[in-house]
Design an enzyme around this catalytic site. Structure first.
Site, PDB file in Angstrom:
ATOM      1  N   ASN A 180      -2.921   0.322  -3.931  1.00  0.00           N
ATOM      2  CA  ASN A 180      -2.884  -0.818  -3.024  1.00  0.00           C
ATOM      3  C   ASN A 180      -3.166  -2.086  -3.809  1.00  0.00           C
ATOM      4  OD1 ASN A 180      -4.752  -2.788  -1.294  1.00  0.00           O
ATOM      5  ND2 ASN A 180      -3.283  -1.818   0.082  1.00  0.00           N
ATOM      6  N   VAL A 181      -2.403  -3.131  -3.556  1.00  0.00           N
ATOM      7  CA  VAL A 181      -2.708  -4.456  -4.085  1.00  0.00           C
ATOM      8  C   VAL A 181      -2.524  -5.450  -2.939  1.00  0.00           C
ATOM      9  CG1 VAL A 181      -2.278  -4.109  -6.545  1.00  0.00           C
ATOM     10  CG2 VAL A 181      -0.344  -4.543  -5.031  1.00  0.00           C
ATOM     11  N   ARG A 182      -3.439  -6.405  -2.819  1.00  0.00           N
ATOM     12  CA  ARG A 182      -3.419  -7.264  -1.641  1.00  0.00           C
ATOM     13  C   ARG A 182      -4.086  -8.606  -1.932  1.00  0.00           C
ATOM     14  NH1 ARG A 182      -6.945  -3.199  -1.446  1.00  0.00           N
ATOM     15  NH2 ARG A 182      -9.160  -3.692  -1.182  1.00  0.00           N
ATOM     16  N   GLY A 220      -5.260  -5.190  15.067  1.00  0.00           N
ATOM     17  CA  GLY A 220      -4.057  -5.066  15.885  1.00  0.00           C
ATOM     18  C   GLY A 220      -2.806  -4.842  15.076  1.00  0.00           C
ATOM     19  N   ARG A 243       0.183  -2.641  12.907  1.00  0.00           N
ATOM     20  CA  ARG A 243       1.204  -1.691  13.339  1.00  0.00           C
ATOM     21  C   ARG A 243       0.757  -0.269  12.983  1.00  0.00           C
ATOM     22  NH1 ARG A 243       6.302   0.223  11.243  1.00  0.00           N
ATOM     23  NH2 ARG A 243       7.899   0.277  12.863  1.00  0.00           N
ATOM     24  N   HIS A 263      -6.658   7.403 -16.145  1.00  0.00           N
ATOM     25  CA  HIS A 263      -7.730   6.441 -16.414  1.00  0.00           C
ATOM     26  C   HIS A 263      -7.415   5.560 -17.624  1.00  0.00           C
ATOM     27  CE1 HIS A 263     -11.019   7.262 -13.559  1.00  0.00           C
ATOM     28  NE2 HIS A 263     -10.428   8.436 -13.447  1.00  0.00           N
ATOM     29  N   SER A 292       0.855  -1.191   0.000  1.00  0.00           N
ATOM     30  CA  SER A 292       0.000   0.000   0.000  1.00  0.00           C
ATOM     31  C   SER A 292       0.886   1.235   0.000  1.00  0.00           C
ATOM     32  CB  SER A 292      -0.907   0.006   1.238  1.00  0.00           C
ATOM     33  OG  SER A 292      -1.763   1.133   1.224  1.00  0.00           O
ATOM     34  N   HIS A 320      -2.709   7.274  -4.523  1.00  0.00           N
ATOM     35  CA  HIS A 320      -2.806   6.099  -3.656  1.00  0.00           C
ATOM     36  C   HIS A 320      -2.862   4.858  -4.527  1.00  0.00           C
ATOM     37  CE1 HIS A 320      -5.755   3.034  -2.133  1.00  0.00           C
ATOM     38  NE2 HIS A 320      -4.861   2.983  -1.172  1.00  0.00           N
ATOM     39  N   HIS A 347     -19.897  12.288   4.438  1.00  0.00           N
ATOM     40  CA  HIS A 347     -20.233  13.384   5.338  1.00  0.00           C
ATOM     41  C   HIS A 347     -20.020  14.748   4.685  1.00  0.00           C
ATOM     42  CE1 HIS A 347     -15.919  12.821   5.776  1.00  0.00           C
ATOM     43  NE2 HIS A 347     -15.816  13.981   6.382  1.00  0.00           N
TER      44      HIS A 347
END
Length: 318
Positions: free
Chosen positions: A122-124, A272, A274, A159, A106, A120, A189
Site C-alpha cells: 500500500n502507498v498513500r 463511508g 466503497r 527484506h 492498495s 500486501h 488476539h
C-alpha cells in the site's frame, strides 16, 4: 471543504499520475506472469455520487481464478470527505473532525500454490485541515510478505529489496519501518505475527512533501522486484491436499487481521468508502480449525516456530 485541499500542500496531479501508473504497471506484470491463456484483471471504475459520505473516484482491478493467482486485487482511490474518521486521528488528535482528501494504491495477491506467499502493498497520501488552517499532509505505505511454508531465502530477498529501496532516504528508515511493520502486522488476539514482515510507515512527513513523496515512490517501485522473483521461484513446486488445507487455515489469520486490526480497513469503512473495494484483500476461500496442532517436526509447525517471529532476516536469515 474545498475540493482542492491537496493542491495547496503538494503536486496532487503528480501524485495521482504516479499512483495510477503504478497500478497499471503492477497489474500488467501479473498478467504477464499468468501468461497466454491465463486470467486477466477486470477493471471496475467507480465514482462517488453527490450526497454520499465520500466524494471522489477510483479504479478497482481484480483478477480471479488465475493460473498463478487465485485472487489478486489492486485498487486505486482518490476521495474527499467532510470529516476524518477516528482511525486516522489516533496520532493527530488536533485534526479530529477535519475535512480530508486521500489517495492511494492498495493490493493483496493470494496465489494458488501454497508454497507461494500472499503479499500486501500500500502507498498513500492524506491531507487534512480545519477551515482557515494550512492543511497537514502525510504519507504512508509499505509491503509485507505472508508465507504458508517458510523459506529463509524468500524472506531475505524481500527484506533486502525493501532495505535497498529505502537506503537513499537515510540509514534509519529500513530498521525503523521494519520494526514498525513487525509491530503493526501482529494479531494481538492470537499473539502471532501475520507473516515475515517487510516495511510499514504511517503519518510520515518528516522529509517534507517532496522527499516524503519520493520515498513513497521508491517503496511502490520496489514492489515487483521484491515479490515476483519469489513467485517465479515457488510457483512450480508440487503440492497436494495437505498443503492446500494448511493454506486455507492460515488464510483465516489473514482475514482476522484485516477485519479486526487493520487501520486501512477501518478507515475505509468508517469514512463511508466503497465496501467491495475495501474488501478486495479477502481471499476467495478460507477455513478455520479449532485448536489445530501440527506435529513439532512438520513444516507447518516450523512456519509458526521459525518464520512467524520477529527477527532480523538480513543479519540472521537461518
Amino acid at each position: 471543504m474545498s475540493a482542492q485541499l491537496l493542491d495547496s500542500t503538494g503536486p496532487v496531479a503528480a501524485v495521482r499520475a504516479y499512483l495510477t501508473g503504478l497500478q497499471a504497471r503492477i497489474t500488467g506484470a501479473l498478467e504477464d506472469l499468468e501468461g497466454e491463456g491465463g486470467a486477466r484483471f477486470v477493471a471496475d471504475a467507480w465514482h462517488k455520487a453527490p450526497g454520499e459520505p465520500l466524494q471522489g473516484d477510483g479504479l478497482t482491478k481484480i483478477l480471479e481464478n488465475g493460473r498463478i493467482f487465485e485472487r489478486a486485487g489492486c485498487g486505486f482511490s482518490h476521495v474527499r470527505g467532510p470529516q476524518l474518521p477516528p482511525s486516522a486521528t489516533q496520532h493527530r488528535p488536533e485534526l479530529a473532525g477535519a475535512p480530508f482528501e486521500a489517495m492511494g494504491v492498495s493490493l493483496v495477491f493470494h496465489p494458488r500454490n501454497p508454497y507461494v506467499p500472499t503479499v500486501h502493498m500500500n502507498v498513500r497520501m492524506i491531507a487534512a485541515g480545519h477551515a482557515g488552517q494550512m492543511p497537514t499532509c502525510w504519507f504512508g505505505g509499505g509491503m509485507d510478505l505472508t508465507p504458508y511454508y517458510g523459506f529463509a531465502d524468500d524472506a531475505r530477498h524481500f527484506h533486502q529489496t525493501c532495505r535497498d529501496a529505502l537506503a537513499p532516504f537515510g540509514d534509519d528508515k529500513y530498521p525503523r519501518f521494519k520494526a514498525w511493520c513487525d509491530e503493526y502486522f501482529f494479531l494481538k488476539h492470537r499473539q502471532e505475527q501475520r507473516g515475515v514482515g517487510g516495511v510499514f510507515y504511517d503519518d510520515f512527513s518528516e522529509l517534507g512533501v517532496e522527499q516524503s513523496f519520493a520515498m513513497t515512490r521508491a517503496v511502490g517501485d520496489a514492489f515487483l522486484a521484491a515479490y515476483l522473483p519469489i513467485v517465479e521461484r515457488r510457483q512450480g513446486m508440487a503440492w497436494g491436499e495437505r498443503e492446500r488445507a494448511f493454506q486455507l487455515y492460515r488464510r483465516g489469520r489473514y482475514v482476522e487481521f484485516n477485519l479486526v486490526w487493520d487501520r486501512g480497513t477501518h478507515f475505509g469503512l468508517q469514512s463511508g468508502g466503497r465496501t467491495e473495494s475495501i474488501l478486495l484483500s479477502m481471499p476467495p476461500m478460507v477455513s478455520w480449525s479449532y485448536q489445530r496442532q501440527d506435529p513439532p517436526d512438520s513444516p507447518e509447525a516450523a512456519l509458526l516456530r521459525e518464520f512467524l517471529v520477529r527477527k532480523d532476516w538480513l543479519a540472521d536469515p537461518a
